[in-house]
Enzyme design. Sequence first.
Site, PDB file in Angstrom:
ATOM      1  N   SER A  16     -23.966  40.288 -10.524  1.00 33.25           N
ATOM      2  CA  SER A  16     -23.339  41.504 -11.059  1.00 33.25           C
ATOM      3  C   SER A  16     -23.386  42.633 -10.022  1.00 33.25           C
ATOM      4  O   SER A  16     -24.442  42.942  -9.458  1.00 33.25           O
ATOM      5  CB  SER A  16     -24.076  41.889 -12.345  1.00 33.25           C
ATOM      6  OG  SER A  16     -24.262  43.271 -12.424  1.00 33.25           O
TER       7      SER A  16
HETATM    8  N1  GSH Z   1     -21.290  50.801 -15.961  1.00 32.74           N
HETATM    9  C1  GSH Z   1     -22.314  49.799 -16.100  1.00 32.74           C
HETATM   10  C2  GSH Z   1     -21.656  48.441 -16.164  1.00 32.74           C
HETATM   11  C3  GSH Z   1     -22.646  47.367 -16.526  1.00 32.74           C
HETATM   12  C4  GSH Z   1     -21.946  46.059 -16.823  1.00 32.74           C
HETATM   13  O1  GSH Z   1     -20.726  45.988 -16.989  1.00 32.74           O
HETATM   14  N2  GSH Z   1     -22.732  44.992 -16.892  1.00 32.74           N
HETATM   15  C5  GSH Z   1     -22.201  43.699 -17.223  1.00 32.74           C
HETATM   16  C6  GSH Z   1     -22.562  42.695 -16.150  1.00 32.74           C
HETATM   17  S1  GSH Z   1     -21.765  43.122 -14.646  1.00 32.74           S
HETATM   18  C7  GSH Z   1     -22.855  43.265 -18.536  1.00 32.74           C
HETATM   19  O2  GSH Z   1     -24.016  43.499 -18.765  1.00 32.74           O
HETATM   20  N3  GSH Z   1     -22.067  42.616 -19.396  1.00 32.74           N
HETATM   21  C8  GSH Z   1     -22.543  42.129 -20.654  1.00 32.74           C
HETATM   22  C9  GSH Z   1     -22.365  43.110 -21.785  1.00 32.74           C
HETATM   23  O3  GSH Z   1     -22.050  44.286 -21.529  1.00 32.74           O
HETATM   24  O4  GSH Z   1     -22.518  42.686 -22.941  1.00 32.74           O
HETATM   25  C10 GSH Z   1     -23.269  49.896 -14.898  1.00 32.74           C
HETATM   26  O5  GSH Z   1     -22.831  50.342 -13.845  1.00 32.74           O
HETATM   27  O6  GSH Z   1     -24.441  49.549 -15.030  1.00 32.74           O
END
Ligand code: GSH
Length: 218
Positions: A16
Site C-alpha cells: 500500500s
Molecule cells: N487516505 C488514506 C488512504 C488509506 C487507504 O486507502 N488504505 C487502503 C489500503 S491502500 C485500505 O486500507 N483499504 C481497505 C479499507 O479501506 O477498507 C491514507 O493516506 O492513509
Amino acid sequence: MADEKAKIDFYYTPESAPCRAVLMTAKHLAIDLNLIEIDLNQKQHLTELFFKMNPFHCVPTINDNGFVLWESRAIMQYFVNKYFPNHQLYPREAAKRATVDRLLFFDIGTLYKALRDYIHPIVHENKRDEIAESRLWDKMKFLDTFLKNKHFVAGDQLTLADLSLLASVTSAEIIDYNFSQFPNVINWIRKLKLELPYYEEVNGKPLREAKQRFKSSQ
Ligand SMILES: N[C@@H](CCC(=O)N[C@@H](CS)C(=O)NCC(=O)O)C(=O)O
C-alpha cells in the site's frame, strides 16, 4: 527514537502506497515500529478488534501507547511533531511548512487520487480508462513542473512531501507506466532510490512483488 522508547504498533500492508510512505518516514527518523501486517484480501481489517480500534478500517493505522491514528500523512506529521519537532523532514518555519503541506494535500487530493483511478481498474478489472489516463498525465505534468530545477519537491531538502509523493508515484511501476514524458520525475525517483538507504526494503521490493503478481495474472 528520540526520548520515548516504547514501540508504536503499526498496522500495514507492504504494497500500500500510504503504508510505504509512513514506513519510509519511520525509517528516516529511526522510529522503532512494531510491524503488524494486515492482509486486506483475508479481510483482516474488518475483524471486530481492528474495527473497534479504527472504525474507518484502513491501513496504515498506528497505536502509540493508546493513541490511535490513521491517514498516512497525518501519521507522518505526527511522527515528526511528537518525536523530532526540529527535523528538516517537516520544517518549522511557516512558509516552508506550508509548502510541504501544499504538496501533501496535492498528493492526497489530486495525484494519488488520479493514480488510483487509473491503476486500480487495470490491476483489478483489466480495464484501461483513457479519461483516467489523461487526468493522470495532467497531474504528473504538475509534479514534473514542481520538480524543475529542484533537488527535492519542496526545495533543497528532503521533506515528508518527497516521501509521500514518492510512495504514490512509484505505485505506477506495478503496471509499467511510461514516465518518459516526465523527465524531472524520472531523475527525482532515480536520485531518491540511490539516496534513501531504506528505499529498496520499504518501497522497491514490495512494488516488484506486486508487479510480478500483476504480470502473472495477465
Ligand atoms: N487516505 C488514506 C488512504 C488509506 C487507504 O486507502 N488504505 C487502503 C489500503 S491502500 C485500505 O486500507 N483499504 C481497505 C479499507 O479501506 O477498507 C491514507 O493516506 O492513509
